[in-house]
Design a protein around this motif. Structure first.
Motif, short mmCIF file in Angstrom:
data_model
loop_
_atom_site.label_atom_id
_atom_site.label_comp_id
_atom_site.label_asym_id
_atom_site.label_seq_id
_atom_site.Cartn_x
_atom_site.Cartn_y
_atom_site.Cartn_z
N ASN A 65 0.66 -1.35 -0.10
CA ASN A 65 -0.03 0.17 -0.03
C ASN A 65 0.72 1.29 0.03
O ASN A 65 0.43 2.50 -0.38
N ASN A 66 2.10 1.35 0.53
CA ASN A 66 2.82 2.43 0.51
C ASN A 66 4.42 2.11 0.34
O ASN A 66 5.20 2.61 1.21
N SER A 67 4.82 1.65 -0.89
CA SER A 67 6.35 1.36 -1.08
C SER A 67 6.97 2.84 -1.27
O SER A 67 8.20 2.88 -1.01
N GLY A 68 6.15 3.85 -1.81
CA GLY A 68 6.87 4.83 -2.27
C GLY A 68 7.27 5.64 -0.87
O GLY A 68 8.40 6.55 -0.93
N ILE A 111 11.26 4.86 -0.34
CA ILE A 111 11.91 5.42 -1.31
C ILE A 111 12.34 6.96 -0.97
O ILE A 111 13.49 7.34 -0.90
N ASN A 112 11.26 7.52 -0.75
CA ASN A 112 11.07 9.03 -0.33
C ASN A 112 12.14 9.23 0.92
O ASN A 112 12.86 10.28 1.08
N LEU A 137 19.49 10.78 1.36
CA LEU A 137 20.93 10.20 1.82
C LEU A 137 21.73 9.94 0.42
O LEU A 137 22.92 9.55 0.45
N VAL A 138 21.01 10.20 -0.91
CA VAL A 138 21.96 9.79 -2.05
C VAL A 138 22.53 11.08 -2.82
O VAL A 138 21.97 11.87 -3.07
#
Length: 333
Positions: free
Chosen positions: A242-245, A248-249, A254-255
């Protein structure tokens, strides 16, 4: 189905994977994806000289005869097998779920892949301590991360970070909630002759540890995000369906500019189209871009000539429910 039908299916599966067998029996791969190759109650993996039989039957007793027949067939055709482990998905005890040695003595303690050694503890958990569906991703890490700094979140036993280190990454930080898992990552370092720096193996909650790294103004060239489908702590919830994003956010700050987020979603009921839409929405601001979708190895998915069933949910444009995306990060000036 009868035992002759099972034997015929096993013969076809092994034949399709014949090119994967190595003379020293050091490799690991899936021998049978029963869900898609015709025997839904059974999956079979090979780790070096150890066979791992996964009994998915419910109740488990309904799969016992199949497991025993498969064991007998494999041990006769592959006489170099020195141990067999049975893992029972719907087991009454954690010991049965984690695996019971039913033939031989100790199971394999290491395998070699793309020239890199990975330590094993096949009875550590419900799986076998090395994910076979991410073999191509480990190869990518070996080939692509020389001279890079890497953060391996949800590291488990550290295989993605070990691959990055083998490929020449200058720094790899492993983060996991379970110290026992990270100890196996350290064993992989020892097998490969890599120095072990205690600070690079961090035990802690993803949410608090990512916040700590942000406060320290840490930056990495690549962040692996390979979480469980669902997990919750007092600091946050992982919910790939339901909320994989959100995950990532969480790691984006850190990138480094031009760096990667490797985002994996293995939720079976999340279609490839739905996951791609999630990623596209994250990329809409222009500071994140989908660079590539990495396939899962064919031994894990099943081969065109051995497939008899379709996945529960369509993974396209990915080739399996383990959906792997390489995302390129652009930082604001």
């Amino acid at each position: 189905m009868s035992s002759p039908e099972l034997a015929a299916m096993l013969a076809a599966a092994v034949h399709a994977r014949s090119a994967l067998f190595d003379a020293r029996h050091e490799l690991a791969f899936r021998l049978l994806n029963g869900f898609l190759e015709g025997w839904p109650k059974l999956a079979i993996d090979l780790y070096g000289r150890t066979i791992v039989l996964h009994n998915y039957a419910d109740p488990p007793e309904a799969g016992t005869a199949d497991v025993q027949a498969a064991q007998a067939w494999l041990c006769e055709r592959l006489p170099w097998i020195d141990s067999v482990v049975v893992k029972t998905r719907h087991a009454a005890t954690s010991e049965e779920a984690n695996g019971v040695v039913v033939f031989g003595e100790a199971p394999a303690r290491k395998v070699r892949e793309h020239g890199v050694w990975y330590a094993l503890d096949i009875l550590l958990n419900r799986d076998a301590s090395l994910y076979l569906d991410t073999r191509h991703l480990r190869e990518w890490a070996v080939d692509s991360l020389s001279g890079k700094s890497v953060l391996n979140t949800f590291a488990y036993t550290g295989s993605l970070g070990v691959a990055a280190r083998a490929g020449g990454a200058t720094r790899v930080v492993h983060l996991d909630l379970n110290r026992r898992f990270l100890n196996l990552a350290k064993t992989s370092y020892t097998l490969n002759g890599f120095p072990i720096h205690k600070a690079d193996f961090q035990t802690g909650d993803f949410w608090t540890e990512i916040n700590r790294l942000k406060r320290a103004d840490e930056r990495f060239d690549c962040v692996f995000v390979d979480p469980p489908i669902f997990a919750t702590t007092k600091h946050g919830t992982v919910d790939l369906a339901n909320n994989s994003g959100r995950l990532i956010n969480k790691v984006r700050p850190l990138v480094n500019d031009g760096g990667y987020i490797v985002a994996i979603n293995n939720a079976v009921f999340v279609s490839g189209k739905a996951y791609l839409e999630t990623l596209a929405a994250l990329c809409a601001d222009g500071y994140l871009a989908i660079e590539a979708l990495l396939p899962v190895p064919l031994d894990f998915t099943g081969y065109p000539e051995t497939l008899v069933s379709q996945p529960i949910t369509d993974p396209a444009p990915f080739n399996h429910s383990t959906k792997i995306a390489l995302l390129r990060v652009r930082r604001k000036a």
